[in-house]
Design a protein around this motif. Sequence first.
Motif, PDB file in Angstrom:
ATOM      1  N   GLU A 168       1.055   7.740  -3.862  1.00  0.00           N
ATOM      2  CA  GLU A 168       1.270   6.297  -3.864  1.00  0.00           C
ATOM      3  C   GLU A 168       0.577   5.642  -2.681  1.00  0.00           C
ATOM      4  O   GLU A 168       0.051   4.541  -2.774  1.00  0.00           O
ATOM      5  CB  GLU A 168       2.779   5.990  -3.818  1.00  0.00           C
ATOM      6  N   ASP A 169       0.568   6.338  -1.527  1.00  0.00           N
ATOM      7  CA  ASP A 169      -0.095   5.773  -0.355  1.00  0.00           C
ATOM      8  C   ASP A 169      -1.589   5.633  -0.607  1.00  0.00           C
ATOM      9  O   ASP A 169      -2.229   4.683  -0.148  1.00  0.00           O
ATOM     10  CB  ASP A 169       0.143   6.665   0.871  1.00  0.00           C
ATOM     11  N   GLU A 170      -2.167   6.624  -1.325  1.00  0.00           N
ATOM     12  CA  GLU A 170      -3.597   6.586  -1.599  1.00  0.00           C
ATOM     13  C   GLU A 170      -3.929   5.478  -2.581  1.00  0.00           C
ATOM     14  O   GLU A 170      -4.891   4.741  -2.426  1.00  0.00           O
ATOM     15  CB  GLU A 170      -4.046   7.942  -2.176  1.00  0.00           C
ATOM     16  N   VAL A 171      -3.106   5.334  -3.598  1.00  0.00           N
ATOM     17  CA  VAL A 171      -3.366   4.343  -4.630  1.00  0.00           C
ATOM     18  C   VAL A 171      -3.074   2.933  -4.156  1.00  0.00           C
ATOM     19  O   VAL A 171      -3.668   1.966  -4.602  1.00  0.00           O
ATOM     20  CB  VAL A 171      -2.525   4.662  -5.898  1.00  0.00           C
ATOM     21  N   GLU A 172      -2.143   2.803  -3.200  1.00  0.00           N
ATOM     22  CA  GLU A 172      -1.784   1.496  -2.660  1.00  0.00           C
ATOM     23  C   GLU A 172      -1.326   0.550  -3.762  1.00  0.00           C
ATOM     24  O   GLU A 172      -1.602  -0.644  -3.742  1.00  0.00           O
ATOM     25  CB  GLU A 172      -2.980   0.872  -1.921  1.00  0.00           C
ATOM     26  N   ALA A 173      -0.626   1.089  -4.759  1.00  0.00           N
ATOM     27  CA  ALA A 173      -0.225   0.267  -5.904  1.00  0.00           C
ATOM     28  C   ALA A 173       1.123  -0.385  -5.659  1.00  0.00           C
ATOM     29  O   ALA A 173       2.110  -0.121  -6.319  1.00  0.00           O
ATOM     30  CB  ALA A 173      -0.175   1.119  -7.165  1.00  0.00           C
ATOM     31  N   SER A 174       1.179  -1.257  -4.660  1.00  0.00           N
ATOM     32  CA  SER A 174       2.427  -1.933  -4.337  1.00  0.00           C
ATOM     33  C   SER A 174       2.637  -3.154  -5.224  1.00  0.00           C
ATOM     34  O   SER A 174       3.517  -3.957  -4.999  1.00  0.00           O
ATOM     35  CB  SER A 174       2.430  -2.349  -2.862  1.00  0.00           C
ATOM     36  N   GLY A 175       1.804  -3.309  -6.228  1.00  0.00           N
ATOM     37  CA  GLY A 175       1.922  -4.425  -7.145  1.00  0.00           C
ATOM     38  C   GLY A 175       0.702  -4.485  -8.027  1.00  0.00           C
ATOM     39  O   GLY A 175      -0.312  -3.832  -7.756  1.00  0.00           O
ATOM     40  N   SER A 176       0.779  -5.258  -9.086  1.00  0.00           N
ATOM     41  CA  SER A 176      -0.322  -5.331 -10.039  1.00  0.00           C
ATOM     42  C   SER A 176      -1.604  -5.823  -9.378  1.00  0.00           C
ATOM     43  O   SER A 176      -2.681  -5.273  -9.592  1.00  0.00           O
ATOM     44  CB  SER A 176       0.071  -6.249 -11.194  1.00  0.00           C
ATOM     45  N   PHE A 177      -1.497  -6.874  -8.549  1.00  0.00           N
ATOM     46  CA  PHE A 177      -2.686  -7.411  -7.903  1.00  0.00           C
ATOM     47  C   PHE A 177      -3.263  -6.408  -6.900  1.00  0.00           C
ATOM     48  O   PHE A 177      -4.481  -6.214  -6.828  1.00  0.00           O
ATOM     49  CB  PHE A 177      -2.356  -8.725  -7.203  1.00  0.00           C
ATOM     50  N   ALA A 178      -2.393  -5.763  -6.128  1.00  0.00           N
ATOM     51  CA  ALA A 178      -2.855  -4.762  -5.160  1.00  0.00           C
ATOM     52  C   ALA A 178      -3.571  -3.622  -5.871  1.00  0.00           C
ATOM     53  O   ALA A 178      -4.572  -3.090  -5.376  1.00  0.00           O
ATOM     54  CB  ALA A 178      -1.667  -4.227  -4.356  1.00  0.00           C
TER      55      ALA A 178
END
Length: 218
Positions: A168-178
């Motif tokens: 998750e840290d690598e993908v940085e997917a903290s939201g759709s826009f991110a």
Amino acid sequence: MEGAAHSDTPGTERPAADRAAALARLLHRDCTRLLELYVSTTAVIHASVTTLLLSITAPPPPQKERESFLSQHAPGGERLVTLALCPEALSTGEQVGHVRSALRRCMGLLECLIVREVEEMGEELEGEYESLRKTVRDRLGHLLHSTGALLEEGEGGCPPSPPLQCTEDEVEASGSFAAKIWTYRVLQELIHWTDSASQTLHLFHSEKHGQQQQQQLL
């Protein structure tokens, strides 16, 4: 046009470094097209509620405008793939090893991207973007194999990069826009490093060819 296209198509009769350089050029074009497809098919919301309501009956913004918006929100000057150079001056062969390490990390990022996008859609789609994405992954795998073979033939290089874990840290997917910004940055990395590979492999091939010609004259 046909001759130009043929010159960038790897063939078995050509030297290995020349074939690898041609593959890198082809892959660079594929990655550039993949980013264009991503930008054109991604819905980016960057307006206030009022502007959004007014735009319902308006045509979608041009691709250049959508790409500009994504680039404006991507962290400026920051690369997802960074490698420490070897302490000594790099020979061309060592530069090939350096670029290959970067390409390995790009492959890890691309694999993360594919996993995330498939999970997001709930299935593997079969559109032009998905088809080209698979082509990029396959050709990147071939390029890694080709450059690895060149290094096995006696050329040194920087220590290989460790395998990239898709977290998750690598993908940085903290939201759709991110997630959209992260995908944009991954595709930019692919464009950057495949171009770097193309130039480095072309120089590597030219040096090898020049050395062979000198030996023939002796």
